[in-house]
Design an enzyme around this catalytic site. Structure first.
Site, PDB file in Angstrom:
ATOM      1  N   HIS A  28      32.022  41.395  41.637  1.00 41.98           N
ATOM      2  CA  HIS A  28      31.750  42.104  40.383  1.00 41.98           C
ATOM      3  C   HIS A  28      32.271  41.290  39.220  1.00 41.98           C
ATOM      4  CE1 HIS A  28      35.839  43.439  39.247  1.00 41.98           C
ATOM      5  NE2 HIS A  28      36.067  43.537  40.547  1.00 41.98           N
ATOM      6  N   CYS A  29      31.668  41.509  38.049  1.00 42.68           N
ATOM      7  CA  CYS A  29      32.203  40.938  36.814  1.00 42.68           C
ATOM      8  C   CYS A  29      32.772  42.097  36.014  1.00 42.68           C
ATOM      9  CB  CYS A  29      31.139  40.151  36.064  1.00 42.68           C
ATOM     10  SG  CYS A  29      29.706  41.134  35.585  1.00 42.68           S
ATOM     11  N   MET A  30      32.807  41.981  34.713  1.00 45.44           N
ATOM     12  CA  MET A  30      33.449  43.030  33.928  1.00 45.44           C
ATOM     13  C   MET A  30      32.621  44.307  33.825  1.00 45.44           C
ATOM     14  SD  MET A  30      36.250  41.713  33.440  1.00 45.44           S
ATOM     15  CE  MET A  30      36.908  43.122  32.578  1.00 45.44           C
ATOM     16  N   THR A  31      31.326  44.224  34.087  1.00 47.61           N
ATOM     17  CA  THR A  31      30.478  45.412  33.933  1.00 47.61           C
ATOM     18  C   THR A  31      29.555  45.650  35.118  1.00 47.61           C
ATOM     19  OG1 THR A  31      28.771  44.121  32.790  1.00 47.61           O
ATOM     20  CG2 THR A  31      30.467  45.146  31.418  1.00 47.61           C
ATOM     21  N   ARG A  32      29.394  44.676  36.019  1.00 40.23           N
ATOM     22  CA  ARG A  32      28.331  44.760  37.022  1.00 40.23           C
ATOM     23  C   ARG A  32      28.820  44.554  38.445  1.00 40.23           C
ATOM     24  NH1 ARG A  32      23.579  41.448  33.836  1.00 40.23           N
ATOM     25  NH2 ARG A  32      24.266  42.041  31.771  1.00 40.23           N
TER      26      ARG A  32
END
Length: 668
Positions: A28-32
């Protein structure tokens, strides 16, 4: 309720992407939540987008499900926990939803998580790296050891029956065939080890096999021997054993790599293998074989002496300490010792003793099952782990049951020591091959000594059971409901970590007076229309009102607001702020740059730092990012846009660090 929402989103995402079995990896990244999908035909894009809590979906190299900052790390963690892997690790082939996991799959998933956590706590010292290399060399050979060992064991039984007259001489050829198959592994083991060692050390596998074969002294006869340069005695085939082969192939890898650097490409294929084999071959015969021969003979002799003199005491110590060795990865050094003992004496007396550690685990698990029968989650895990534990596969019991509980791990070790004491006291019980453990090792016990081995196994079961039943049951394992009540009123460290980026921001936002404010450019460069951003989710401003800037090659990263840094992505591609006026601003540096894993990024900002507009919070090698194939467009996103009236300045303008790109007024 928040946890129920997270679990629901995770479950519904799996349901609409074809289940965990259709996912290869997840990060995951910061939103996804980013998933590598195996078969995209199984993904229901429309229903995926309709999930309550999903803000958007991007179908690219990875399937990206946008759930927002603060929520994404929780959802991603739940999803990987359900299949027993860590973020970024390959999913197991049989991954499935938690609701449909069998008892066996559930305990294996938990065991994988605990094992990974234990490994993560251990420092990678040079010794551990050596042990890991040894493990990598022998693991591919274990099926051969097991198969050939069992065939050899059957051949030995039939030979005894032939001598006793229980079967006719017509069996002689069949017995000989079985021994030929057995010898196909053990007679030429040095070659196989040489090939695997070359693979591990980065040498040419064929050359590694030749160096292994050199130790067999093919063509050397007793009438014309090669002599030991230290004492003048004749060298014998296999002297130095596989320990010598591993060392010699490691030297080969060093020589070959240097030769590749020195020799011109046009003649490398001729010169490098010839010179490498010649140099290392001579080195192996006249230095490695004599020295390693002394080492291996002394090692085998020392172990036999310890077992003969120490007897039951030695057996207890070895049986009790084996599980801690497994936990720290130190057991891998024993593999070449087992094989060396089999080569020299026809059996390894160490393996039956060490196998008792698994017996202690079985006894401890049975005691836990009885004493903790109200703890249905624990007992279900024990049901799944016990059958394979009895067969000698101990990881599910170790990492899924006893080690997480603490005390049962210690009492299981005591049970293993008791079983080891029985084996050591009886003496002369060995295994003719390595690989299996537990009940599965019985067919590989030498010279019909299997009853002694079974006696040790039963003693380990009983010892582990008694020690655990009376001294090793944690109170919270007996009464899980008490733990659940405590869990309702206690915030765990993990929960604190995963929710930091959401709850802290919400608290600050709720307690901050709403005032008009401005947001300045996060980088210097050319502002572009947001709808031209290559990422469709960002182009649609799904996360909130946004501006986008194509940065100059020398532009640092600036703080766009006066306020506090709330989070910095592990991969440094995103920073979150809460301004003094209450805006929650996410600065996303580049598109899909999470895949760079922090390379080319140098952020100095840390969570909790107080910043002012225009303050430099880091630098990025924009040229390197672009050369790596990533879009450098950087966005400032007000993620709580619904709480403000936002006016964006005109697009397509050159911006500097003081350029105001958005004006905000609290919504009425």
């Amino acid at each position: 309720m928040a946890e129920e929402k997270i679990d629901r989103i995770a479950r519904e995402i799996y349901e609409n992407v074809g289940g965990p079995g259709n996912v290869d990896k997840l990060i995951h990244c910061m939103t996804r939540v980013r998933m590598t999908i195996i078969d995209k035909d199984k993904v229901d894009m429309e229903d995926l987008k309709k999930i309550d809590g999903v803000l958007g979906v991007v179908d690219d190299d990875t399937l990206q499900v946008v759930v927002g900052p603060g929520t994404v790390n929780k959802v991603a963690q739940v999803m990987v926990d359900q299949v027993g892997v860590k973020l970024g690790e390959p999913f197991p082939d049989d991954a499935g939803k938690n609701d449909h996991l069998t008892d066996k799959e559930m305990v294996e998933a938990k065991a994988a998580r605990v094992k990974a956590e234990q490994k993560a706590k251990q420092k990678q010292t040079p010794i551990k790296r050596v042990l890991k290399s040894i493990s990598n060399i022998f693991i591919p050979l274990i099926p051969a050891f097991v198969g050939a060992g069992l065939i050899g064991g059957i051949a030995a039984v039939l030979s005894n029956m032939l001598v006793a007259g229980d079967i006719g001489k017509s069996w002689s050829d069949f017995i000989m065939i079985m021994k030929v198959i057995q010898n196909g592994v053990f007679s030429y083991l040095a070659i196989y080890v040489g090939i695997n060692s070359a693979n591990e050390f980065g040498a040419t596998p064929g050359l590694g096999g030749v160096i292994g074969a050199v130790t067999l002294l093919s063509g050397v006869t007793p009438e014309a021997p090669l002599h030991n340069i230290f004492n003048g005695s004749a060298l014998s085939a296999g002297q130095g054993g596989i320990i010598g082969v591993i060392f010699a192939v490691w030297i080969l890898s060093l020589v070959e790599k240097k030769m590749h650097q020195w020799v011109p490409d046009s003649i490398d294929i001729i010169i490098t293998p010839t010179v490498s084999l010649f140099i290392v071959g001579i080195f192996t015969i006249f230095l490695v074989m004599p020295v390693a021969g002394v080492i291996s003979t002394s090692l085998v002799g020392a172990i036999e002496w310890v077992l003969n003199v120490g007897g039951a005491f030695s057996g207890f110590v070895l049986g009790a300490l084996f599980l801690p060795m497994v936990m720290f990865g130190l057991h891998q050094i024993l593999t070449p010792i087992h094989i060396e003992m089999i080569n020299k004496t026809g059996m390894t007396p160490l393996l039956p003793i060490l196998a008792m550690a698994g017996g202690g685990q079985v006894g401890a698990a049975i005691a836990l099952w009885i004493r903790c029968h109200r703890n249905h989650k624990l007992t279900n895990m024990i049901k799944g782990a016990l059958p394979v534990g009895i067969l000698g596969i101990g990881e599910p019991l170790i990492y899924g049951v006893t080690l997480p509980l603490g005390k049962p791990f210690i009492t299981a070790c005591i049970g293993g020591g008791i079983g080891g004491a029985v084996i050591g006291g009886l003496g002369n019980i060995g295994a003719i091959a390595i690989g299996p453990s537990g009940v599965a090792l019985i067919p590989l016990i030498n010279n019909g000594k299997w009853l002694g081995y079974v006696a040790g196994l039963l003693a380990a079961y009983l010892g582990g059971f008694i020690a655990t039943f009376f001294f090793g049951i944690p109170k919270d394992a007996i009464d899980p409901e008490a733990v659940a009540v405590a869990g309702d009123t206690t915030v765990s460290e993990a929960d604190t970590d995963t929710s930091e980026t959401q709850t802290v921001a919400q608290t600050v936002a709720q307690t901050t007076a709403r005032t008009s404010d401005t947001v300045t450019a996060p980088v210097e460069g050319q502002q572009i229309p947001v709808n031209e951003v290559s990422d469709p989710i960002m182009a649609q401003e799904t996360m909130g009102k946004s501006i986008a800037v194509k940065p100059n090659d020398d532009s640092p990263i600036y703080a766009p607001v006066n306020g506090k840094v709330m989070f910095v992505a592990d991969t440094s591609h995103a920073i979150g702020y809460t301004s003094d006026a209450g805006e929650e601003v996410l600065v996303h540096i580049g598109i899909d740059t999470v895949n760079l894993k922090g390379q080319y990024f140098d952020l100095t900002a840390k969570p909790g730092d107080v910043v002012t507009r225009g303050q430099i919070v880091g630098k990025v090698d924009w040229t390197a990012v672009a050369k790596a194939g990533y879009d450098t467009v950087t966005l400032a996103i007000i993620t709580n846009s619904q709480e403000f009236t936002i006016d964006k300045n005109s697009d397509e303008t050159t911006v500097e660090k003081a350029t105001v790109v958005m004006n905000t007024t609290p919504a009425s």
